[in-house]
Design an enzyme around this catalytic site. Structure first.
Site, PDB file in Angstrom:
ATOM      1  N   VAL A 146      24.088  22.045  29.649  1.00  0.00           N
ATOM      2  CA  VAL A 146      25.071  23.139  29.550  1.00  0.00           C
ATOM      3  C   VAL A 146      24.479  24.453  30.058  1.00  0.00           C
ATOM      4  O   VAL A 146      25.105  25.175  30.842  1.00  0.00           O
ATOM      5  CB  VAL A 146      25.559  23.284  28.087  1.00  0.00           C
ATOM      6  CG1 VAL A 146      26.420  24.534  27.923  1.00  0.00           C
ATOM      7  CG2 VAL A 146      26.332  22.038  27.673  1.00  0.00           C
ATOM      8  N   ASP A 199      14.530   2.780  21.681  1.00  0.00           N
ATOM      9  CA  ASP A 199      13.815   1.534  21.997  1.00  0.00           C
ATOM     10  C   ASP A 199      12.819   1.667  23.154  1.00  0.00           C
ATOM     11  O   ASP A 199      11.961   0.813  23.338  1.00  0.00           O
ATOM     12  CB  ASP A 199      14.812   0.423  22.332  1.00  0.00           C
ATOM     13  CG  ASP A 199      15.616  -0.004  21.122  1.00  0.00           C
ATOM     14  OD1 ASP A 199      15.248   0.399  19.998  1.00  0.00           O
ATOM     15  OD2 ASP A 199      16.602  -0.734  21.287  1.00  0.00           O
ATOM     16  N   ARG A 257      -2.766  -4.491  -1.378  1.00  0.00           N
ATOM     17  CA  ARG A 257      -1.622  -5.316  -1.003  1.00  0.00           C
ATOM     18  C   ARG A 257      -1.477  -5.493   0.501  1.00  0.00           C
ATOM     19  O   ARG A 257      -1.964  -4.693   1.290  1.00  0.00           O
ATOM     20  CB  ARG A 257      -0.339  -4.652  -1.491  1.00  0.00           C
ATOM     21  CG  ARG A 257       0.025  -5.035  -2.892  1.00  0.00           C
ATOM     22  CD  ARG A 257       1.329  -4.382  -3.270  1.00  0.00           C
ATOM     23  NE  ARG A 257       1.555  -4.536  -4.691  1.00  0.00           N
ATOM     24  CZ  ARG A 257       2.296  -3.729  -5.424  1.00  0.00           C
ATOM     25  NH1 ARG A 257       2.893  -2.692  -4.860  1.00  0.00           N
ATOM     26  NH2 ARG A 257       2.460  -3.949  -6.703  1.00  0.00           N
ATOM     27  N   ARG A 305       4.492  -7.051   0.051  1.00  0.00           N
ATOM     28  CA  ARG A 305       5.750  -6.313  -0.075  1.00  0.00           C
ATOM     29  C   ARG A 305       6.317  -6.104   1.323  1.00  0.00           C
ATOM     30  O   ARG A 305       5.564  -6.061   2.303  1.00  0.00           O
ATOM     31  CB  ARG A 305       5.528  -4.933  -0.707  1.00  0.00           C
ATOM     32  CG  ARG A 305       5.068  -4.961  -2.148  1.00  0.00           C
ATOM     33  CD  ARG A 305       6.153  -5.429  -3.098  1.00  0.00           C
ATOM     34  NE  ARG A 305       5.747  -5.292  -4.489  1.00  0.00           N
ATOM     35  CZ  ARG A 305       5.009  -6.165  -5.160  1.00  0.00           C
ATOM     36  NH1 ARG A 305       4.553  -7.260  -4.549  1.00  0.00           N
ATOM     37  NH2 ARG A 305       4.712  -5.965  -6.433  1.00  0.00           N
ATOM     38  N   GLN A 322      14.892   5.749  11.076  1.00  0.00           N
ATOM     39  CA  GLN A 322      14.162   6.070  12.307  1.00  0.00           C
ATOM     40  C   GLN A 322      15.012   6.781  13.351  1.00  0.00           C
ATOM     41  O   GLN A 322      14.522   7.298  14.337  1.00  0.00           O
ATOM     42  CB  GLN A 322      13.632   4.784  12.962  1.00  0.00           C
ATOM     43  CG  GLN A 322      12.613   4.079  12.141  1.00  0.00           C
ATOM     44  CD  GLN A 322      12.572   2.608  12.489  1.00  0.00           C
ATOM     45  OE1 GLN A 322      11.739   2.180  13.273  1.00  0.00           O
ATOM     46  NE2 GLN A 322      13.497   1.835  11.939  1.00  0.00           N
ATOM     47  N   ARG A 323      16.322   6.753  13.166  1.00  0.00           N
ATOM     48  CA  ARG A 323      17.177   7.362  14.185  1.00  0.00           C
ATOM     49  C   ARG A 323      17.628   8.768  13.810  1.00  0.00           C
ATOM     50  O   ARG A 323      18.428   9.374  14.506  1.00  0.00           O
ATOM     51  CB  ARG A 323      18.391   6.467  14.446  1.00  0.00           C
ATOM     52  CG  ARG A 323      18.059   5.272  15.292  1.00  0.00           C
ATOM     53  CD  ARG A 323      19.075   5.005  16.371  1.00  0.00           C
ATOM     54  NE  ARG A 323      20.406   4.844  15.883  1.00  0.00           N
ATOM     55  CZ  ARG A 323      21.187   3.807  16.143  1.00  0.00           C
ATOM     56  NH1 ARG A 323      20.718   2.817  16.875  1.00  0.00           N
ATOM     57  NH2 ARG A 323      22.402   3.750  15.699  1.00  0.00           N
TER      58      ARG A 323
HETATM   59  O1  F6P Z   1      19.282   0.397  20.752  1.00  0.00           O
HETATM   60  C1  F6P Z   1      18.770   1.239  19.780  1.00  0.00           C
HETATM   61  C2  F6P Z   1      18.844   0.615  18.433  1.00  0.00           C
HETATM   62  O2  F6P Z   1      18.411   1.569  17.511  1.00  0.00           O
HETATM   63  C3  F6P Z   1      18.056  -0.672  18.224  1.00  0.00           C
HETATM   64  O3  F6P Z   1      16.701  -0.495  18.023  1.00  0.00           O
HETATM   65  C4  F6P Z   1      18.763  -1.254  17.039  1.00  0.00           C
HETATM   66  O4  F6P Z   1      18.615  -2.639  16.988  1.00  0.00           O
HETATM   67  C5  F6P Z   1      20.186  -0.882  17.284  1.00  0.00           C
HETATM   68  O5  F6P Z   1      20.167   0.293  18.067  1.00  0.00           O
HETATM   69  C6  F6P Z   1      20.979  -0.642  16.036  1.00  0.00           C
HETATM   70  O6  F6P Z   1      22.300  -0.434  16.390  1.00  0.00           O
HETATM   71  P1  F6P Z   1      23.439  -0.051  15.353  1.00  0.00           P
HETATM   72  O7  F6P Z   1      23.221   1.365  14.949  1.00  0.00           O
HETATM   73  O8  F6P Z   1      24.694  -0.233  16.116  1.00  0.00           O
HETATM   74  O9  F6P Z   1      23.277  -0.967  14.186  1.00  0.00           O
END
Ligand code: F6P
Length: 307
Positions: free
Chosen positions: A9, A113, A148, A231, A239-240
């Protein structure tokens, strides 16, 4: 992704080009959900995870009819070029849109990924690795205090890059990835060997796409018939999320800028990426034809250092 949106942008704004943000990806394109984005509209977003525009998987865009609707909406709004941030699915869609309707498309590699060709790293990967790494560091406290064995599952359905980087940086005893068939017996021997060598804990990082049934399946197989106290932790979508790292913000800013420059130079069906610190352009196709990164050297290093 927000750093890339901001980069697009503000570069466009600086060059006198008008920008619309498409809400919820191709689904929004089909539904004509677009909004004006000027320099102020992207203020205060560089530190945000996710994407302010929203994202979606769209089955309809996979059909010629869906793409025709999207193209008609774009043309109706006088759009000359499209920047697509995503992975190989998004880029296949962009290629089809360009082929069928002449809409110039430039891709920015965005997936945690890191499984695309044409760029050393994809947007989101560094942040996701650091989240996984922080979790591993925290898990290590329990692992070592209780002597563990821990199995930590990270994302990566078809690629093990997250697992490899988080595992190497987190000092894992073993990393199991889709790129290498998992040998449960070998993992058991490695784990046993680690404890016999005097280690007080053991961490095995498993990519969710591993062929041996994910972290729970592997853990069951490895501990069966042993007295190992184990465990499992599945990190999942944690992670996202969260604030992107410096690396992801810088990469997003650079690629957003590069994408606009490429469109203005008349480029189409290309991806902008970063290799060895340089911004490069490759064909969109490179993203899925040249994504065969070799996991071997990292796996060997992890094996060597796990002692
Ligand atoms: O492609 C990225 C990713 O985070 C993968 O690592 C994971 O398997 C997938 O997306 C998860 O997708 P969703 O959020 O649709 O479950």
């Amino acid at each position: 992704m927000n750093a890339a949106v901001r980069g697009v942008v503000r570069t466009a704004d600086a060059l006198g080009v008008h920008t619309l943000g498409v809400e919820f990806g191709y689904r929004g394109l089909i539904k004509d959900r677009m909004r004006e984005l000027d320099a102020r509209a992207v203020s205060g977003i560089i530190q945000l995870g996710g994407t302010i525009l929203g994202t979606a998987r769209s089955e309809e865009f996979r059909t010629p009819e869906g793409r025709a609707r999207a193209a008609a909406n774009l043309k109706g709004r006088g759009v000359d070029g499209l920047v697509v941030i995503g992975g190989d699915g998004s880029f296949h869609g962009a290629q089809a849109l360009s082929d069928e309707h002449g809409i110039a498309c430039v891709g920015i590699p965005g997936t945690i990924d890191n499984d695309l060709g044409g760029s050393d790293f994809t947007l989101g990967f560094d942040t996701a690795v650091n989240v996984a790494l922080e979790a591993i560091d925290r898990i290590r406290d329990t692992a070592s205090s209780h002597e563990r064995l821990f199995f930590v599952e990270v994302m990566g359905r078809r690629a093990g890059w997250l697992a490899l980087y988080a595992g190497l940086a987190g000092g894992a005893s073993a990393v199991l990835v889709p790129e290498r068939p998992t040998d449960i017996e070998a993992v058991r021997e490695r784990v046993r060997g680690s404890f016999e060598m005097g280690k007080t804990f053991c961490i095995v990082v498993v990519a969710e796409g591993d062929d041996a049934g994910g972290a729970y399946g592997i853990a069951n197989g490895v501990v069966e018939g042993t007295s190992l106290d184990s465990r499992v932790t599945v990190l999942g979508h944690v992670q996202r999320g969260g604030p992107p790292t410096m690396r992801d913000r810088v990469l997003g800013a650079r690629l957003g800028h590069a994408a606009v420059k490429a469109l203005l130079e008349g480029q189409d069906q290309i991806m902008v990426g970063e290799r060895s610190g340089q911004i490069i352009r490759t064909s969109l196709e490179t993203a899925w034809t040249d994504n065969d990164h070799d996991a071997g050297p990292l796996l060997e290093l992890i094996d060597l250092l796990a002692r």
